[in-house]
Design a protein around this motif. Structure first.
Motif, PDB file in Angstrom:
ATOM      1  N   GLU A  69      20.905  -7.863 -15.523  1.00 16.71           N
ATOM      2  CA  GLU A  69      21.337  -6.543 -15.078  1.00 16.71           C
ATOM      3  C   GLU A  69      20.709  -6.282 -13.720  1.00 16.71           C
ATOM      4  N   TYR A  70      21.540  -5.851 -12.769  1.00 18.79           N
ATOM      5  CA  TYR A  70      21.105  -5.669 -11.392  1.00 18.79           C
ATOM      6  C   TYR A  70      21.536  -4.309 -10.870  1.00 18.79           C
ATOM      7  N   LYS A  71      20.663  -3.709 -10.081  1.00 17.10           N
ATOM      8  CA  LYS A  71      20.986  -2.456  -9.393  1.00 17.10           C
ATOM      9  C   LYS A  71      21.935  -2.781  -8.240  1.00 17.10           C
ATOM     10  N   ILE A  72      22.907  -1.904  -8.006  1.00 14.16           N
ATOM     11  CA  ILE A  72      23.836  -2.043  -6.883  1.00 14.16           C
ATOM     12  C   ILE A  72      23.475  -0.991  -5.843  1.00 14.16           C
ATOM     13  N   VAL A  73      23.249  -1.430  -4.607  1.00 14.19           N
ATOM     14  CA  VAL A  73      22.959  -0.499  -3.514  1.00 14.19           C
ATOM     15  C   VAL A  73      24.005  -0.683  -2.422  1.00 14.19           C
ATOM     16  N   MET A  74      24.379   0.413  -1.807  1.00 14.55           N
ATOM     17  CA  MET A  74      25.323   0.360  -0.695  1.00 14.55           C
ATOM     18  C   MET A  74      24.514   0.179   0.581  1.00 14.55           C
ATOM     19  N   SER A  75      24.889  -0.835   1.370  1.00 13.09           N
ATOM     20  CA  SER A  75      24.141  -1.147   2.580  1.00 13.09           C
ATOM     21  C   SER A  75      25.095  -1.727   3.615  1.00 13.09           C
ATOM     22  N   PRO A  76      24.803  -1.547   4.911  1.00 12.57           N
ATOM     23  CA  PRO A  76      25.694  -2.060   5.956  1.00 12.57           C
ATOM     24  C   PRO A  76      25.800  -3.580   5.933  1.00 12.57           C
ATOM     25  N   SER A  77      26.994  -4.071   6.212  1.00 11.70           N
ATOM     26  CA  SER A  77      27.254  -5.508   6.320  1.00 11.70           C
ATOM     27  C   SER A  77      27.765  -5.808   7.722  1.00 11.70           C
ATOM     28  N   ALA A  78      27.102  -6.741   8.409  1.00 12.94           N
ATOM     29  CA  ALA A  78      27.555  -7.151   9.741  1.00 12.94           C
ATOM     30  C   ALA A  78      28.904  -7.873   9.647  1.00 12.94           C
ATOM     31  N   LYS A  79      29.088  -8.639   8.584  1.00 12.85           N
ATOM     32  CA  LYS A  79      30.332  -9.403   8.418  1.00 12.85           C
ATOM     33  C   LYS A  79      31.537  -8.482   8.176  1.00 12.85           C
ATOM     34  N   PHE A  80      31.354  -7.476   7.320  1.00 18.36           N
ATOM     35  CA  PHE A  80      32.472  -6.613   6.938  1.00 18.36           C
ATOM     36  C   PHE A  80      32.531  -5.312   7.755  1.00 18.36           C
ATOM     37  N   HIS A  81      31.526  -5.043   8.586  1.00 14.91           N
ATOM     38  CA  HIS A  81      31.494  -3.870   9.470  1.00 14.91           C
ATOM     39  C   HIS A  81      31.642  -2.556   8.702  1.00 14.91           C
ATOM     40  N   ARG A  82      30.985  -2.474   7.548  1.00 16.51           N
ATOM     41  CA  ARG A  82      30.999  -1.269   6.726  1.00 16.51           C
ATOM     42  C   ARG A  82      29.921  -1.384   5.664  1.00 16.51           C
ATOM     43  N   ASN A  83      29.656  -0.298   4.947  1.00 16.81           N
ATOM     44  CA  ASN A  83      28.754  -0.372   3.808  1.00 16.81           C
ATOM     45  C   ASN A  83      29.415  -1.176   2.697  1.00 16.81           C
ATOM     46  N   MET A  84      28.606  -2.028   2.075  1.00 14.27           N
ATOM     47  CA  MET A  84      29.099  -2.897   1.009  1.00 14.27           C
ATOM     48  C   MET A  84      28.154  -2.813  -0.184  1.00 14.27           C
ATOM     49  N   PRO A  85      28.655  -3.119  -1.390  1.00 13.47           N
ATOM     50  CA  PRO A  85      27.795  -3.117  -2.573  1.00 13.47           C
ATOM     51  C   PRO A  85      26.999  -4.432  -2.682  1.00 13.47           C
ATOM     52  N   TYR A  86      25.674  -4.306  -2.591  1.00 14.73           N
ATOM     53  CA  TYR A  86      24.757  -5.449  -2.717  1.00 14.73           C
ATOM     54  C   TYR A  86      24.042  -5.388  -4.062  1.00 14.73           C
ATOM     55  N   LEU A  87      23.809  -6.531  -4.675  1.00 16.91           N
ATOM     56  CA  LEU A  87      23.032  -6.628  -5.898  1.00 16.91           C
ATOM     57  C   LEU A  87      21.572  -6.845  -5.520  1.00 16.91           C
ATOM     58  N   LYS A  88      20.679  -6.037  -6.079  1.00 16.25           N
ATOM     59  CA  LYS A  88      19.249  -6.101  -5.766  1.00 16.25           C
ATOM     60  C   LYS A  88      18.493  -6.988  -6.755  1.00 16.25           C
ATOM     61  N   ASP A  89      17.477  -7.674  -6.221  1.00 22.74           N
ATOM     62  CA  ASP A  89      16.511  -8.424  -7.034  1.00 22.74           C
ATOM     63  C   ASP A  89      17.148  -9.484  -7.922  1.00 22.74           C
ATOM     64  N   VAL A  90      18.097 -10.239  -7.378  1.00 20.69           N
ATOM     65  CA  VAL A  90      18.683 -11.372  -8.096  1.00 20.69           C
ATOM     66  C   VAL A  90      17.745 -12.564  -7.896  1.00 20.69           C
TER      67      VAL A  90
END
Length: 151
Positions: A69-90
Motif C-alpha cells: 500500500e502506497y501513498k499517492i502524492v500529486m507532484s510536477p512532472s518535467a516529462k508530462f508538464h503537469r502535476n502527476m500522481p506519484y507513489l511514495k516510498d516504494v
C-alpha cells in the motif's frame, strides 16, 4: 480520501504485467477508516514484468513494483508538464507514477492505465483523465497493489 486497489494478474512467462484498477466509492456494505465504501472498476493497467524481488534482481525500468500500500502524492512532472500522481516510498523504486501509455515500453516501471487491448492498452489518455479528476478532488489518496496468479 480516494483509495485505489490494483489487482494484478501475474504471469511469470510474460514480459509485462496486466491488472485491473478499482476505486473505492460510498457503499453501505463495506468500511474503510469508518467510511462505507465499495470498489468500482475504473480501467485496466499495464506494468513491466513481475519479478520476485526476494529472489531476483530488479531490472531498471523493466520490473513491476512490489505488492503493498502506497501513498499517492500529486507532484510536477518535467516529462508530462503537469502535476502527476506519484507513489511514495516504494521499496527499491523512485519516480513511480500512474500515467497514460499504450505498451510495456511506455512504462519504465510506472503504472499505465487504459482499456486492455491485446498485450497493451487503448483509450489511455481518457482513462487517465478520469482517474486524475478523482485524485484531484480528494486528499490523502492511496493505492493498494495485490498480486493474483494466472495459471
Amino acid at each position: 480520501m480516494a483509495k485505489l486497489l490494483l489487482v494484478r494478474k501475474i504471469n511469470s512467462k510474460s514480459n509485462y504485467t496486466q491488472g485491473v484498477l478499482y476505486i473505492a466509492k460510498n457503499n453501505p456494505g463495506a468500511m474503510i477508516n469508518g467510511k462505507m465504501v465499495m470498489f468500482v472498476q475504473q480501467c485496466d493497467t499495464l506494468e513491466p514484468q513481475w519479478r520476485d524481488l526476494k529472489t531476483e534482481q530488479k531490472v531498471m525500468g523493466k520490473t513491476a513494483i512490489p505488492e503493498g500500500e502506497y501513498k499517492i502524492v500529486m507532484s510536477p512532472s518535467a516529462k508530462f508538464h503537469r502535476n502527476m500522481p506519484y507513489l511514495k516510498d516504494v521499496p527499491q523504486f523512485e519516480g513511480i507514477m500512474i500515467h497514460p501509455g499504450n505498451t510495456v515500453e511506455d512504462t519504465k516501471g510506472c503504472i499505465l492505465v487504459g482499456t486492455k487491448y491485446g498485450a497493451g492498452l487503448a483509450n489511455s489518455r481518457a482513462k487517465f483523465e478520469k482517474i486524475m479528476k478523482i485524485l484531484n478532488s480528494e486528499d490523502d489518496n492511496t493505492i493498494e497493489i495485490i498480486d493474483s496468479w494466472e495459471l
